[in-house]
Design a protein around this motif. Structure first.
Motif, mmCIF file in Angstrom:
data_model
loop_
_atom_site.group_PDB
_atom_site.id
_atom_site.type_symbol
_atom_site.label_atom_id
_atom_site.label_comp_id
_atom_site.label_asym_id
_atom_site.label_seq_id
_atom_site.Cartn_x
_atom_site.Cartn_y
_atom_site.Cartn_z
ATOM 1 N N TYR A 50 -2.117 38.771 24.965
ATOM 2 C CA TYR A 50 -1.122 37.787 25.898
ATOM 3 C C TYR A 50 -0.665 36.855 25.202
ATOM 4 O O TYR A 50 -1.080 36.444 23.973
ATOM 5 N N THR A 69 2.027 33.006 31.530
ATOM 6 C CA THR A 69 1.157 33.760 30.757
ATOM 7 C C THR A 69 1.725 35.374 30.885
ATOM 8 O O THR A 69 1.952 35.504 32.030
ATOM 9 N N GLY A 85 -10.530 33.061 29.352
ATOM 10 C CA GLY A 85 -11.064 32.381 30.567
ATOM 11 C C GLY A 85 -11.687 31.106 30.028
ATOM 12 O O GLY A 85 -11.967 30.980 29.236
ATOM 13 N N HIS A 86 -11.635 30.137 31.048
ATOM 14 C CA HIS A 86 -11.998 28.681 31.055
ATOM 15 C C HIS A 86 -12.574 27.943 32.022
ATOM 16 O O HIS A 86 -11.849 28.237 33.273
ATOM 17 N N GLU A 95 -5.869 23.959 39.768
ATOM 18 C CA GLU A 95 -4.653 24.553 39.074
ATOM 19 C C GLU A 95 -4.052 25.460 40.066
ATOM 20 O O GLU A 95 -4.886 26.039 40.946
ATOM 21 N N TYR A 97 -1.860 29.325 40.501
ATOM 22 C CA TYR A 97 -0.988 30.387 39.742
ATOM 23 C C TYR A 97 -0.115 31.006 40.635
ATOM 24 O O TYR A 97 -0.682 31.134 41.835
ATOM 25 N N HIS A 156 -9.206 22.549 28.125
ATOM 26 C CA HIS A 156 -9.811 23.540 28.356
ATOM 27 C C HIS A 156 -11.307 23.842 27.594
ATOM 28 O O HIS A 156 -11.232 23.733 26.401
ATOM 29 N N TYR A 158 -13.440 26.551 26.441
ATOM 30 C CA TYR A 158 -13.699 27.897 26.177
ATOM 31 C C TYR A 158 -15.055 28.270 25.683
ATOM 32 O O TYR A 158 -15.624 29.406 25.722
HETATM 33 C C1 S6P Z 1 -4.266 26.684 31.860
HETATM 34 C C2 S6P Z 1 -3.857 28.172 32.649
HETATM 35 C C3 S6P Z 1 -3.518 29.308 31.823
HETATM 36 C C4 S6P Z 1 -4.187 29.793 30.893
HETATM 37 C C5 S6P Z 1 -3.517 31.097 30.104
HETATM 38 C C6 S6P Z 1 -4.525 31.598 28.991
HETATM 39 O O1 S6P Z 1 -5.196 26.036 32.426
HETATM 40 O O2 S6P Z 1 -5.342 28.499 33.187
HETATM 41 O O3 S6P Z 1 -2.148 28.624 31.341
HETATM 42 O O4 S6P Z 1 -4.370 28.984 29.759
HETATM 43 O O5 S6P Z 1 -3.437 32.061 31.209
HETATM 44 O O6 S6P Z 1 -5.686 31.988 29.451
HETATM 45 P P1 S6P Z 1 -6.798 31.192 28.419
HETATM 46 O O7 S6P Z 1 -8.234 31.153 29.207
HETATM 47 O O8 S6P Z 1 -6.773 31.726 27.293
HETATM 48 O O9 S6P Z 1 -6.423 29.694 28.458
#
Ligand code: S6P
Ligand code: ZN
Length: 187
Positions: A50, A69, A85-86, A95, A97, A156, A158
Motif C-alpha cells: 500500500y 490510502t 493496523g494501529h 478518525e 474513513y 500511531h 504499531y
Molecule cells: C491514520 C489512518 C490511515 C492509516 C493508513 C495506513 O490514522 O488510520 O491513514 O495510517 O491507512 O495504515 P497503517 O496501519 O499502516 O497506518
C-alpha cells in the motif's frame, strides 16, 4: 486568536486517491514492511502492498490530519493484503474513513479484546471511535482506496499490534472473504 496556518487547497482524484499537488512525499509499504503483521513470512519482500498520501498539518489536537490510502489487491499466505493496523498513541483520538474505490473490510479491536468488522467500498463512511485499533483489508480484485481524517495529535502505535495482532484474520474462503479467529492473538 492568531491563526497558525494559512488556508490551502489540493485536488483529490476520487477514483485513484492521489492529490494534485501532493502535499508531502508518498509513503510506500511493501511486504517486507509488513513482516510480523501477516501470519506468513512475506514471499515477495519487495512487492508493493500500500501507499499513503498524506496532507500533513502540525501534530496538535487543534488540527485535523488527513491522507488517502491505496491498498493493492493480493494475498500473503491465507490473508488478504492489509495495512499494519494501529491504535492511536493517544488512545481516545478518533478518525473517519471515506471509501473511494474497491472492496474492503475494516477490522477494529479494543484493548479488552472486542472486535468488529465493517464494510468499505465507494461511499462508505466508517467512524473509528477512540480506543479502537483499526486495520483495512482489501478483499477485492482492484485497489482499495479511502480517505482518512483524524485528530492531529493522535499518533500511531504499531508495536501493540505487531505483538498482539487482531482477534480475527480476513482471507479468501470457499464462498468469498472469510473472517476467522486469529490463533496467535496475544499468543
Ligand atoms: C491514520 C489512518 C490511515 C492509516 C493508513 C495506513 O490514522 O488510520 O491513514 O495510517 O491507512 O495504515 P497503517 O496501519 O499502516 O497506518
Ligand atoms: Zn488511524
Amino acid at each position: 486568536m492568531d491563526p497558525k496556518l494559512d488556508p490551502f487547497t489540493t485536488l483529490l482524484d476520487l477514483k485513484l486517491g492521489t492529490f494534485d499537488p501532493e502535499r508531502a512525499p508518498v509513503q510506500v509499504r511493501t511486504q517486507a514492511d509488513l513482516r510480523g503483521f501477516f501470519q506468513a513470512e512475506p514471499p515477495r519482500p519487495d512487492q508493493l502492498v500500500y501507499r499513503i498520501m498524506p496532507v500533513p498539518v502540525p501534530t496538535e489536537n487543534s488540527e485535523i490530519q488527513c491522507s488517502t490510502t491505496i491498498l493493492e489487491p493480493g494475498t500473503v499466505g491465507d490473508e488478504y493484503n492489509m495495512t499494519k493496523g494501529h491504535f492511536h498513541t493517544v488512545r481516545d483520538r478518533s478518525e473517519i474513513y471515506i471509501g473511494l474505490a474497491g472492496e474492503g473490510r475494516l477490522v477494529l479491536a479494543t484493548e479488552d479484546g472486542r472486535h468488529r468488522v465493517e464494510p468499505m467500498r465507494e461511499g462508505t463512511v466508517n467512524y473509528v471511535p477512540g480506543g479502537w485499533a483499526h486495520r483495512s483489508v482489501n478483499v477485492g480484485t482492484e485497489p482499495l482506496v479511502f480517505f482518512a481524517a483524524y485528530v492531529g495529535d493522535a499518533g500511531h502505535d504499531y508495536d501493540t499490534i505487531r505483538r498482539d495482532g487482531f482477534p480475527v484474520l480476513v482471507g479468501p474462503g470457499s464462498d468469498g472473504p472469510a473472517v476467522r479467529d486469529n490463533p496467535r492473538y496475544r499468543g
